[in-house]
Write a protein that holds these residues in place. Structure first.
Motif, mmCIF file in Angstrom:
data_model
loop_
_atom_site.group_PDB
_atom_site.id
_atom_site.type_symbol
_atom_site.label_atom_id
_atom_site.label_comp_id
_atom_site.label_asym_id
_atom_site.label_seq_id
_atom_site.Cartn_x
_atom_site.Cartn_y
_atom_site.Cartn_z
ATOM 1 N N ALA A 90 0.975 -1.258 0.088
ATOM 2 C CA ALA A 90 0.345 -0.116 0.127
ATOM 3 C C ALA A 90 0.858 1.489 -0.136
ATOM 4 C CB ALA A 90 -0.770 0.324 1.414
ATOM 5 N N ASP A 91 2.325 0.935 0.818
ATOM 6 C CA ASP A 91 2.422 1.947 0.806
ATOM 7 C C ASP A 91 4.236 1.569 0.088
ATOM 8 O OD1 ASP A 91 3.444 5.183 0.872
ATOM 9 O OD2 ASP A 91 3.827 4.756 3.334
ATOM 10 N N SER A 92 5.065 2.777 -0.020
ATOM 11 C CA SER A 92 6.124 2.812 -0.582
ATOM 12 C C SER A 92 7.177 4.431 -0.391
ATOM 13 C CB SER A 92 6.683 2.379 -2.048
ATOM 14 O OG SER A 92 6.420 3.575 -3.184
ATOM 15 N N THR A 93 8.704 3.872 -0.336
ATOM 16 C CA THR A 93 9.369 5.321 -0.088
ATOM 17 C C THR A 93 10.723 5.623 -1.554
ATOM 18 O OG1 THR A 93 10.995 4.029 1.648
ATOM 19 C CG2 THR A 93 8.566 5.842 2.399
ATOM 20 N N THR A 94 10.721 6.454 -1.484
ATOM 21 C CA THR A 94 12.296 6.584 -2.327
ATOM 22 C C THR A 94 13.254 6.561 -1.501
ATOM 23 O OG1 THR A 94 11.033 7.513 -4.054
ATOM 24 C CG2 THR A 94 13.455 7.883 -4.223
ATOM 25 N N TRP A 95 14.124 5.556 -1.779
ATOM 26 C CA TRP A 95 15.806 5.995 -1.117
ATOM 27 C C TRP A 95 16.639 6.090 -2.265
ATOM 28 C CZ3 TRP A 95 19.862 2.965 -3.415
ATOM 29 C CH2 TRP A 95 21.241 2.762 -2.543
ATOM 30 N N THR A 96 17.519 6.910 -1.914
ATOM 31 C CA THR A 96 18.222 7.258 -2.363
ATOM 32 C C THR A 96 20.009 7.618 -2.076
ATOM 33 O OG1 THR A 96 18.131 9.594 -1.864
ATOM 34 C CG2 THR A 96 16.861 9.191 -3.298
ATOM 35 N N ALA A 97 20.827 8.056 -2.946
ATOM 36 C CA ALA A 97 22.291 7.462 -2.254
ATOM 37 C C ALA A 97 23.420 8.345 -3.525
ATOM 38 C CB ALA A 97 22.370 6.064 -1.576
ATOM 39 N N GLY A 98 23.774 9.386 -3.374
ATOM 40 C CA GLY A 98 24.072 9.605 -4.805
ATOM 41 C C GLY A 98 23.361 10.677 -5.748
ATOM 42 N N PRO A 99 24.158 8.967 -7.187
ATOM 43 C CA PRO A 99 23.599 8.731 -8.586
ATOM 44 C C PRO A 99 22.079 7.633 -8.207
ATOM 45 C CG PRO A 99 25.131 8.475 -8.307
ATOM 46 C CD PRO A 99 25.277 8.585 -6.997
ATOM 47 N N PRO A 152 9.722 -0.061 -1.161
ATOM 48 C CA PRO A 152 7.798 -0.985 -0.494
ATOM 49 C C PRO A 152 8.137 -1.365 0.839
ATOM 50 C CG PRO A 152 9.031 -2.837 -1.224
ATOM 51 C CD PRO A 152 9.596 -2.045 -1.953
ATOM 52 N N ASP A 153 7.376 -0.469 1.250
ATOM 53 C CA ASP A 153 6.914 -0.307 3.004
ATOM 54 C C ASP A 153 6.531 -1.660 3.041
ATOM 55 O OD1 ASP A 153 6.306 -0.742 6.076
ATOM 56 O OD2 ASP A 153 5.591 1.574 5.613
ATOM 57 N N LEU A 154 7.339 -2.346 4.004
ATOM 58 C CA LEU A 154 6.960 -4.274 3.994
ATOM 59 C C LEU A 154 5.571 -5.130 4.993
ATOM 60 C CD1 LEU A 154 10.899 -5.965 4.377
ATOM 61 C CD2 LEU A 154 9.097 -5.957 1.698
ATOM 62 N N THR A 155 5.732 -3.578 5.816
ATOM 63 C CA THR A 155 4.146 -3.108 6.829
ATOM 64 C C THR A 155 3.042 -3.113 6.245
ATOM 65 O OG1 THR A 155 4.144 -1.136 7.376
ATOM 66 C CG2 THR A 155 5.143 -2.840 8.327
ATOM 67 N N THR A 156 3.454 -2.115 5.333
ATOM 68 C CA THR A 156 1.562 -2.600 4.090
ATOM 69 C C THR A 156 1.310 -3.431 3.208
ATOM 70 O OG1 THR A 156 2.958 -1.156 2.924
ATOM 71 C CG2 THR A 156 1.850 0.187 4.833
ATOM 72 N N LEU A 157 2.048 -4.724 3.207
ATOM 73 C CA LEU A 157 1.734 -6.109 2.603
ATOM 74 C C LEU A 157 0.175 -6.147 2.474
ATOM 75 C CD1 LEU A 157 2.585 -7.851 0.500
ATOM 76 C CD2 LEU A 157 2.662 -9.662 2.926
ATOM 77 N N GLU A 158 -0.120 -6.492 1.596
ATOM 78 C CA GLU A 158 -1.756 -6.786 0.766
ATOM 79 C C GLU A 158 -1.897 -7.831 1.261
ATOM 80 O OE1 GLU A 158 -4.047 -4.632 1.014
ATOM 81 O OE2 GLU A 158 -3.339 -2.669 0.404
ATOM 82 N N PRO A 159 -2.013 -8.721 1.795
ATOM 83 C CA PRO A 159 -2.538 -10.227 1.808
ATOM 84 C C PRO A 159 -3.269 -10.981 0.860
ATOM 85 C CG PRO A 159 -2.654 -9.546 4.168
ATOM 86 C CD PRO A 159 -2.548 -8.617 3.058
ATOM 87 N N VAL A 160 -4.499 -9.846 0.554
ATOM 88 C CA VAL A 160 -5.111 -10.926 -0.655
ATOM 89 C C VAL A 160 -4.164 -10.765 -2.054
ATOM 90 C CG1 VAL A 160 -7.404 -10.186 -1.496
ATOM 91 C CG2 VAL A 160 -6.903 -10.009 0.529
ATOM 92 N N ALA A 161 -4.237 -9.698 -3.037
ATOM 93 C CA ALA A 161 -2.864 -9.051 -3.240
ATOM 94 C C ALA A 161 -2.048 -10.497 -3.744
ATOM 95 C CB ALA A 161 -2.573 -7.397 -3.509
ATOM 96 N N LEU A 162 -1.796 -10.693 -2.682
ATOM 97 C CA LEU A 162 -0.796 -11.557 -2.640
ATOM 98 C C LEU A 162 -0.703 -13.212 -3.300
ATOM 99 C CD1 LEU A 162 2.683 -12.873 -2.374
ATOM 100 C CD2 LEU A 162 1.979 -12.584 0.047
ATOM 101 N N GLY A 163 -2.293 -13.343 -2.589
ATOM 102 C CA GLY A 163 -2.258 -14.073 -2.722
ATOM 103 C C GLY A 163 -3.062 -14.454 -4.111
#
Length: 462
Positions: A400-409, A415-426
């Motif tokens: 349901a949510d994600s963040t952008t990780w950056t390090a230089g270029p 993805p935010d692992l705590t927002t996993l959608e079980p129904v979508a995964l199934g």
């Protein structure tokens, strides 16, 4: 020579018609409603109809045309329809074959796009998309494996695929540069180490009875600079005039001008099928123009998978939503229709131009090993591009949510692992099981997942 087929023994209406034109139109109309299952299924339908059943064209000539279409950007199945239509009935045969190939899918997706805009928040529609979107993940993974098995035939090509994936995923390199870089790399490697990218000449063998029309009787035109210039000018005018008209009437900053220019450009870099360019389209449509959300991009692909015609038709859904939300002075529904039709036009008109312009030079292109090496490199890079698309859809469908990780270029959407959608995964796991283990078709798999999503939606679980 008689071309009587399906009871049509009347003489052709034009010297270019090797098959009576009305008979050919009926055949292409029938083919157009069977073009489900992506390019492989679409090519199989034309193979069965034109080569095996009607015997209008020989197996070798059919594959020869397909080889040329594989060199071009754009939907190769639609280009193959244009090419074979041109072989049988000249210019008008190519125009009719290519147009009918697109028409059913365009009308169906227009209707589905309107339903989504009008009723997308209802329980029924939301449930259907909850089932379709996760299934798309399994379909994209299947595409990665299929293209990979065909394309990655040497360590050098594997390196190119990985490099394309890294360039897109970690460095956000624009898709056109990835395609261009792969082609240049293929040319360079073939020149200095040709054994690293083998380009064997395909051995084409005819099977079954001889075609009704001998290969040397098929339509042909003598290549010339004058003809090429005439085709190029007519094609560029047809391609650009609608974009110029909307720019003049609605302004250069309108959503219609933006869509016309953007999708005109994307049509030139669609090497390797729709999946390859969709990562680029998704990136621009979501992040740059904000026409759709990441979830809607996935839903649009699911809709395109369930309709006949080329999968790249998903861009029509993107344009429909983008224009509806940014209508300017127009009614939103009129704007959506205009954006969708303009995008469809600029996406598919180039295919006609490429075929009509290049058909007389097919034999020269087919024997060019350097060009074949560049194509092999581009196809290898496409594997990495499709893998990037799979990662993109996974992040925005299963979480349901994600963040952008950056390090230089470096930059990565995590993805935010705590927002996993079980129904979508199934549902994604079920789709993978149906595709890879039970070996169901894409359309059948999508149907089951859509019904499951609908049931879960009505039960209040999604």
């Amino acid at each position: 020579m008689s071309t009587e087929q399906d009871g049509a023994g009347a003489p052709a209406a034009s010297p270019q018609d090797l098959i009576p034109f009305r008979t050919a139109v009926r055949a292409w109309f029938a083919i157009s409603w069977q073009t489900f299952g992506g390019p492989a299924g679409q090519i199989a339908v034309m193979q069965r109809t034109l080569v095996d059943e009607k015997r209008w064209i020989g197996q070798g000539r059919f594959l020869h045309a397909l080889n040329y279409c594989m060199l071009l950007p754009g939907p190769e199945a639609q280009q193959l329809a244009v090419y074979t239509g041109w072989l049988l009935n000249g210019w008008r045969g190519g125009l009719v074959a290519g147009s009918l190939f697109v028409l059913p899918g365009m009308l169906a997706l227009l209707l589905l796009s309107a339903v989504y805009v009008a009723f997308g928040d209802t329980t029924v529609v939301a449930g259907l998309f909850a089932g379709l979107a996760p299934a798309v993940l399994a379909i994209v993974v299947q595409a990665v494996l299929r293209v990979g098995r065909r394309a990655l035939t040497s360590p050098a090509l594997v390196v190119l695929a990985v490099a394309a994936f890294v360039a897109l995923t970690l460095f956000a390199v624009p898709f056109p540069l990835v395609v261009l870089g792969a082609g240049v790399a293929g040319w360079f490697v073939h020149r200095f180490a040709p054994s690293w990218i083998a380009t064997p000449t395909a051995r084409i063998q005819d099977g079954g009875p001889a075609p009704l029309i001998p290969d040397d009787s098929l339509h042909a035109e003598r290549p010339s600079g004058r003809r090429a210039l005439r085709v190029l000018l007519l094609g560029l005018l047809a391609w650009s005039l609608p974009v110029a008209a909307v720019a003049l009437l609605t302004g250069v900053d309108s959503v219609f001008t933006q869509q016309g220019l953007f999708f005109s450009g994307s049509a030139l870099v669609t090497f390797g099928g729709a999946y390859a360019v969709l990562a680029y389209v998704a990136q621009q449509a979501v992040q740059t123009y904000a026409w759709v959300t990441p979830g809607e991009m996935t839903r649009g692909l699911a809709l395109a998978e369930t309709t006949p015609g080329p999968l790249i038709m998903v861009v029509q859904f993107v344009a429909f939503l983008g224009a509806y939300r940014n209508p300017g002075d127009l009614d939103p529904w009129a704007a959506a229709l205009l954006g969708a039709l303009l995008t469809t036009w600029v996406t598919f008109v180039p295919s006609f131009l490429f075929i009509f312009l290049g058909a007389p030079y097919v034999e020269r292109l087919r024997g060019n090993r350097t060009l074949s090496a560049a194509l092999a490199a581009i196809t290898a890079a496409v594997v990495g591009v499709i893998a990037n698309l799979a990662l993109y859809f996974t992040t925005h469908t299963l979480f349901a949510d994600s963040t952008t990780w950056t390090a230089g270029p470096l930059s990565l959407d995590v993805p935010d692992l705590t927002t996993l959608e079980p129904v979508a995964l199934g549902i994604a796991v079920l789709a993978a099981f149906l595709l890879f283990v039970v070996r169901w078709s894409v359309l059948r798999t999508l149907g089951v997942c859509a019904v499951l999503g609908l049931a879960l939606g009505l039960a209040g679980l999604v």
